[in-house]
Design an enzyme around this catalytic site. Structure first.
Site, PDB file in Angstrom:
ATOM      1  CE  LYS A 210      -3.990   2.111   0.480  1.00 34.56           C
ATOM      2  NZ  LYS A 210      -3.596   3.038  -0.621  1.00 34.56           N
TER       3      LYS A 210
ATOM      4  CE  LYS B 151       3.684   6.979   6.220  1.00 34.14           C
ATOM      5  NZ  LYS B 151       3.404   7.862   5.057  1.00 34.14           N
TER       6      LYS B 151
ATOM      7  CE  LYS C  15       5.194   7.398  -1.399  1.00 37.54           C
ATOM      8  NZ  LYS C  15       4.522   7.600  -0.102  1.00 37.54           N
TER       9      LYS C  15
ATOM     10  CB  THR D  62      -2.245  13.512   5.091  1.00 32.12           C
ATOM     11  OG1 THR D  62      -2.542  12.481   4.161  1.00 32.12           O
ATOM     12  CG2 THR D  62      -0.789  13.382   5.520  1.00 32.12           C
TER      13      THR D  62
ATOM     14  CG  ASN E  48      -3.685  17.146   0.496  1.00 35.62           C
ATOM     15  OD1 ASN E  48      -3.408  16.727   1.605  1.00 35.62           O
ATOM     16  ND2 ASN E  48      -4.895  17.011  -0.017  1.00 35.62           N
TER      17      ASN E  48
ATOM     18  CB  SER F  19      -5.754   4.842   2.214  1.00 38.32           C
ATOM     19  OG  SER F  19      -5.457   5.899   1.345  1.00 38.32           O
TER      20      SER F  19
HETATM   21  N1  GLU Z   1       0.935   8.972   0.091  1.00 36.88           N
HETATM   22  C1  GLU Z   1       0.456   8.866   1.428  1.00 36.88           C
HETATM   23  C2  GLU Z   1       1.574   8.447   2.360  1.00 36.88           C
HETATM   24  O1  GLU Z   1       2.727   8.651   2.076  1.00 36.88           O
HETATM   25  C3  GLU Z   1      -0.777   7.982   1.532  1.00 36.88           C
HETATM   26  C4  GLU Z   1      -0.596   6.575   1.137  1.00 36.88           C
HETATM   27  C5  GLU Z   1      -1.876   5.767   1.060  1.00 36.88           C
HETATM   28  O2  GLU Z   1      -2.917   6.270   1.390  1.00 36.88           O
HETATM   29  O3  GLU Z   1      -1.777   4.605   0.645  1.00 36.88           O
HETATM   30  O4  GLU Z   1       1.346   7.971   3.438  1.00 36.88           O
END
Ligand code: GLU
Length: 423
Positions: A74, A98, A110, A194, A225, A353
């Site tokens: 994810k 995370k 990613k 976020t 954002n 998410s």
């Molecule tokens: N891009 C965001 C992060 O770095 C969200 C990632 C997601 O929702 O999967 O945490």
């Protein structure tokens, strides 16, 4: 002040260092490090894009799948001209940690396209987004790997990507991507998630540091954002936004800036620079500003050792991924600055998410209050157990980042052991 070139660090090396350090601190077997030091798979593709003038250009695209012991890979997809393989690998590692830290049942992934979205038209952006999915579709899926927005991508880009995936599959499978628009199975509150998470983390940090938020001065690096919504919500909490920078420069006003008006200025001019009744500052000067709280909400490796030395704030809440180098962490620890690490501070995005994905899978949607309540609960809870872990369960003097890595590593190691991936 300029960042010294000798301090520029490779993000992937940093990520590996942090894992190794945590494994050693916990006395875990080295096999844990071996399993986590590199992504399980990193796909690289040259994606062709037909430009509006009929010419053809190719762009390098990546998807890194780091580890899926906890659940499907994810993580977001960023569009940025300077992105490379190592950066994507590092960012996917951070996602694994995370998700483990906030107990969301996902692994880490990613993606990225090396491009400058400001230099392409809306039509080109749509074609590029769709081409990305055509290249990566074989490794994506709601049970395999689930992208989301990141730097320079948004709900519209996610809509094109999710639609392309559904066209390929010939049925709607909205759980493949999160951060979608509401009309396409998106989740209320995902766009601000976020920042909401950053706010919850900031409130908790301010409490433990004895800093009253009412009237606290704060500075924000980056006005995308995360930077914008964080500034807006913190001002709503009674704090005072005194400085903002983006990649081109910034503004300072000790009396306080109005977040919405600043956004409007950025929309019109392309930058926060030259906003009315403010002193101009250089991009990196944000860290020298006299304030209580700093929110880095831009890119990696912004707070280096020498930047850390000039920081006056007592609290740093990492809205960005990887903004602080390990050398800077040492300086900040010495100065007793509380750094709320990225893998906790900006986890609100992936938490919501997760809620979006659950709702897509059940085809049943929750009201906004439910999302906000559950998000707050998760971040506040995670802050509490990491703070407790840092203060009470570790032999003296670990930082909150070390505590977060150690906590995540313990969970990951145990999950890999029961599955037989390590002995
Ligand atoms: N891009 C965001 C992060 O770095 C969200 C990632 C997601 O929702 O999967 O945490």
């Amino acid at each position: 002040m300029e960042m010294s070139t000798t301090e520029k660090r490779n993000t992937y090396e940093i990520a590996k260092e942090r894992i190794k350090h945590g494994v050693e601190q916990l006395g875990l077997p080295l096999s844990v490090y071996e399993r986590l030091k590199a992504p399980d798979r990193l796909v690289e593709a040259a994606i062709p894009l037909e430009m509006d003038d009929g010419s053809l250009q190719t762009f390098l695209a990546y998807r890194s799948q780091h580890n899926n012991v906890m659940g499907p890979y994810k993580g977001g997809i960023r569009f940025h001209p300077e992105v490379d393989r190592d950066e994507v690998a590092a960012l996917s590692i951070w996602m694994t940690f995370k998700c483990a830290v906030v107990r969301v049942p996902f692994g880490g992934g990613k993606g990225a396209v090396a491009c400058d979205p400001r230099k392409i038209s809306k039509q080109e952006l749509e074609r590029l987004s769709r081409q990305y999915i055509r290249a990566m579709a074989p490794v994506l899926g709601p049970e395999k790997d689930i992208p989301a927005p990141d730097v320079n991508t948004n709900a519209q880009v996610m809509a094109w990507m999710a639609d392309e995936y559904c066209q390929i599959k010939q049925y709607n499978d909205f759980g493949v991507i999160t951060g979608k628009p509401l009309d396409m199975g998106g989740c209320v509150g995902r766009e601000t998630a976020t920042s909401r998470g950053v706010i919850h983390a900031t409130i908790e940090a301010a409490k433990v540091m004895g800093v009253p938020l009412q009237g606290a001065a704060f500075a924000v690096q980056g006005y995308g954002n995360v930077g914008f919504y964080t500034a807006k919500f913190l001002v709503e909490q009674g704090a005072k936004l005194v400085a903002v920078t983006d990649s081109t420069g910034g503004v300072f006003n000790p009396k306080g800036l109005e977040p919405d008006a600043l956004l409007e200025h950025k929309r019109q001019t392309g930058s926060v620079k030259d906003f009315s009744r403010c002193e101009a500052i250089k991009a990196k000067e944000i860290f020298a500003v006299d304030c209580d709280i700093i929110i880095p909400a831009a890119l990696e490796n912004q707070i280096t050792r020498e930047v850390a030395q000039i920081i006056k704030a007592k609290i740093i809440v990492e809205g960005a991924n990887g903004p602080t180098t390990p050398e800077a962490d040492e300086v900040l620890k010495e100065k007793k600055v509380l750094v709320v690490p990225d893998i906790l501070a900006n986890s609100g995005g992936v938490i919501v998410s997760y809620f979006e994905w659950v709702q897509n899978n059940y085809r049943y949607y929750w009201p906004e209050e439910e999302i906000e309540k559950r998000l707050q609960q998760k971040v506040v809870e995670a802050f509490a157990y990491l703070y407790d872990y840092q203060c009470n369960q570790c032999s003296n003097g670990v930082t909150m980042r070390e505590a977060a890595f150690m906590y995540a590593l313990q969970r990951l190691a145990e999950a890999m052991r029961v599955r037989g991936w390590i002995k």
